[in-house]
Write an enzyme that holds these catalytic residues in place. Sequence first.
Site, PDB file in Angstrom:
ATOM      1  N   CYS A 184      -2.630  -2.604  -1.990  1.00 62.84           N
ATOM      2  CA  CYS A 184      -0.978  -2.148  -2.210  1.00 62.84           C
ATOM      3  C   CYS A 184      -0.801  -0.807  -1.836  1.00 62.84           C
ATOM      4  O   CYS A 184      -1.730   0.046  -1.536  1.00 62.84           O
ATOM      5  CB  CYS A 184      -0.627  -2.505  -3.552  1.00 62.84           C
ATOM      6  SG  CYS A 184      -1.455  -1.157  -4.803  1.00 62.84           S
ATOM      7  N   CYS A 199      17.780  14.033   2.561  1.00 66.07           N
ATOM      8  CA  CYS A 199      18.654  13.638   1.423  1.00 66.07           C
ATOM      9  C   CYS A 199      18.622  14.277   0.013  1.00 66.07           C
ATOM     10  O   CYS A 199      19.342  14.486  -0.543  1.00 66.07           O
ATOM     11  CB  CYS A 199      18.643  11.924   1.428  1.00 66.07           C
ATOM     12  SG  CYS A 199      17.058  11.598   0.831  1.00 66.07           S
ATOM     13  N   CYS A 460      -2.706  -2.624  -9.084  1.00 61.28           N
ATOM     14  CA  CYS A 460      -3.171  -4.029  -8.970  1.00 61.28           C
ATOM     15  C   CYS A 460      -4.274  -4.452  -9.239  1.00 61.28           C
ATOM     16  O   CYS A 460      -4.803  -5.615  -9.064  1.00 61.28           O
ATOM     17  CB  CYS A 460      -2.563  -4.292  -7.416  1.00 61.28           C
ATOM     18  SG  CYS A 460      -3.909  -3.619  -6.079  1.00 61.28           S
TER      19      CYS A 460
END
Length: 657
Positions: A184, A199, A460
């Site tokens: 993951c 941003c 996970c």
Amino acid sequence: MSSTNNNTTIPSSSSSSSSSPIPPRYQHLRNTLGDDLFKKIHESRILVVGAGGIGCELLKNLVKSGFENIEVIDLDTIDVSNLNRQFLFRREHVGHPKALVAAEAVMKFNPHAKIIAHHDNIKHSKFGIQFFSKFTMVMNALDNLDARRHVNRLCLATDIPLIESGTAGYLGQVQVIRKEKTECFECQPRPTPKQHAVCTIRSNPSAPIHCIVWAKHLYALLFGQKNDSNAVTDLNDDNNNNSNNENNNGNNNNSSETSTSFDLHQKKRGFEYWIFHKVFNLDIAKIASMKDMWKEKKPPSPLIVDDILSENSTQSTPTESTAGLKDQVVLTLQQNAEIFLSTTAQLQKRFQEIGETSWDKDDPLALSFVTSASNLRSKIFGIPLQSQFDVKSLAGNIIPAIATTNAVIAGLILTEAFKLLKNNLSTESSRSVYLYKQPSNKKLLLPAAVENPNPNCYVCGSRFLQLKANLTQITLQFLVDEVLRKSIGMVNPMVMRGGDLLIETGDDIDETEQERYEIMGKKTLEQAKILNGTVIQVEDYSQDLTLQVSIVHEEITEEGKLFELVGNSHEMKETKHTSPTTQQSQTTPTNDNNNNSNKANNVLILDDDIEIMDAPPILEPEPQKRKRSPDTKKNGKDETKKKKTSALSVSDYRVVP
């Protein structure tokens, strides 16, 4: 656009649906991909998270490849600096939500597509497990670590395939993530990033370095070489649409006539006063009016130059002793305002005499400008002010976003999506692909087999962590805010000791419970009976994540360090977190260029313009298989550490939520 409300979910107009006949326009795709694969493409539902550099290219690719049922989420609005690489946007779109404009633009490529655009935060509770469950796969085009971790956890919770991606200059990568099949996003330790997306710099800074980078951009805009990709502000935009600027000038009169008069007054006072008013008042009021950005934090407060300059001098004492060196003293807001006005006027005069100049940290005038400008912006966003010495040490180099890199990575995302659909969402033919600036073994694209899940991954795998801290100093609220939210990335954590619920967060807590939790939050861990050796359970239902955290009472001796968070795997490095006042690490990245094993540090690649601090050289990996280098011998056997082949060798990243 079908609606003018930018804060709601807006579906693009389309009469098609997944059950409608396949239009003749797709015949070339059916001939190329085959009827079986194309049917899966036509019927799949895709979630795209991010509509920036990669997101624009990806949305265009999707609709032109036969994907018709798409939803896109992005909280950001379009800035003039986006126009040189995010080609779905035009000048007239500046200030509008990226997701809405991108959805409308790609409809022109394929009017059969049905696109639902959300101008919202992916971490909002409405985009939870139930929302994710309706998609065939998710494609990340994000530019910050916190959101990527959140999407990773939701995809694991719903067992939905995730295609992760990122770019940094000419470098890029694509990774396929599937529950119990591949690593993951958090299986390998992510070094704290020293990279900052535009941003964040422009609209939502959370650390001093963000404001320092912003101030350098402002210097370049005013006194340097003109660049359309500058991320600060558009000085050609008077920004006087005061219907959007509720807090515009600090006066209780919000009429357009009064506000415009006030703006003109600042222009007449001089260049330095107008720039102050433009970037610290008008632009901030516009950002503050974007209500969705400030649901969970205090909005920025515009500054009024006259109010600051007229403050009583007795309130203008430095925040540190003046007995120290001059450049190590943190000046007051009033002092910073005075220096900003003075240096801006002097720099403008110099600009008129000798023309543009590049920012140089050894130029006293330029350094004073950036220090004062960054501190004024820090004050606006509630960030600790810095001394001139700290500002000088934190300044770094700029690596711009490259449109071609975004296009290549978007194409690779689509390729991996085709593989997943062809194999009924199996990852048997999936690859992690890395894009390099210079060829390695005559290749710019280096595929690598996907790795198996790390059994010791706290997300996970084992779901076990260790927290080291002085239990007499750390409070429960600090545990929630700084450890669980900022460092681990939870959204609405709750903390349990045994069967006792100590503290809970979320929007659905009644007032009585909230008052009790506020009282509990002020207690130290020791007072809350979280002692050395205690194992607490922390949960976040929105991410379907439960962790066991072992508590160790330990005095952290390094200055500014309040706690250490450690994984239970020998492969996971200890991550040391700083207090809010010393949040920016100045650790020098390490790099062993003499190691012939072709090891490379783990990578965090972000889309959009990037600030990289002291980046070491790129190490070339093996082209096909990620290398495992010998570690130490135990019991006569070679133990190996997994080292991820990466497109960028940057260590000591600082996580900034």
